[in-house]
Enzyme design. Sequence first.
Site, mmCIF file in Angstrom:
data_model
loop_
_atom_site.group_PDB
_atom_site.id
_atom_site.type_symbol
_atom_site.label_atom_id
_atom_site.label_comp_id
_atom_site.label_asym_id
_atom_site.label_seq_id
_atom_site.Cartn_x
_atom_site.Cartn_y
_atom_site.Cartn_z
ATOM 1 N N ARG A 124 0.814 -1.434 0.063
ATOM 2 C CA ARG A 124 -0.211 -0.012 0.065
ATOM 3 C C ARG A 124 0.941 0.868 0.245
ATOM 4 N NH1 ARG A 124 -4.716 0.100 5.060
ATOM 5 N NH2 ARG A 124 -5.472 2.120 2.821
ATOM 6 N N CYS B 52 -1.187 5.607 9.058
ATOM 7 C CA CYS B 52 -1.216 4.414 8.660
ATOM 8 C C CYS B 52 -2.617 4.692 7.580
ATOM 9 C CB CYS B 52 -1.879 4.163 9.586
ATOM 10 S SG CYS B 52 -3.581 3.957 10.564
#
Length: 275
Positions: A172, A230
């Site tokens: 990601r 995050c």
Amino acid sequence: MKPIISAFECASESAGPRPPVLLDVRWQLGGPHGRPDYEAGHIPGAVFVDLDAELAGPAGSGGRHPLPDPEEFGAVMRRAGVSRDTPVVVYDGGQGWAAARAWWLLRWTGHPDVRVLDGGLAAWGGELSSESPTPAEGDFRPEPGALPLLDADGAAALARSGLLLDARAAERYRGDVEPIDRVGGHIPGAVSAPTSENTGGDGRFLPAEELAARFKELGTDGAPEVGVYCGSGVSGAHEVLALAVAGIPAALYAGSWSEWSADESRPVATGPDPQ
């Protein structure tokens, strides 16, 4: 004060003269609600706390899990029996992300004695209960600001002036995949530091010296400030907790990638390198 506690220590303190308030924060990203698992069996005396509804505000421009209103959060904690002078132990199903989110919120709002059960419920090994307790009302009153917090501009600046760690999975970070948010990639200047590498196969944190060595390799030595983000401020709290175990203070960008990527004016970097 150590920010984590072993199952043995938790059981010993729970049987002692000053037992901690126990909070069960079982939650999975995109998974089933944690309440049925709680009702099927939890550590005796533990109160269930809903991450999506009680440890976050409504999703929107601030991200998928923006910080809750402090007064509403305080009311939830008081209903769970949390007082300022009582220790608190938080646990989840074992991943540690949800427990870390509750730990961070309580510490950020000024509670002085909060620990996460290392390894979560899987590490408990003791008896479980299906009875939902009704604790006496606590007196905890949130005073936000006890831990450092970043907004989007602060995260962008820290990525250049200090060390900003990206706690998401490496794919990601690189932008290879993005299963949730508008676009893949990372904040320019941020360093990839997947949360999964802070724990062993049993879900327990690596020893403090190993964590310190990991973060040193990522650049904490010499960095004037360290920050973490995050996807939506949940696994990032787990990385802040890991840094705390290693003795390294760090700020949390609570809006994280879900807030950053939703703003098309914000730059996005891709690939394995920070730039």
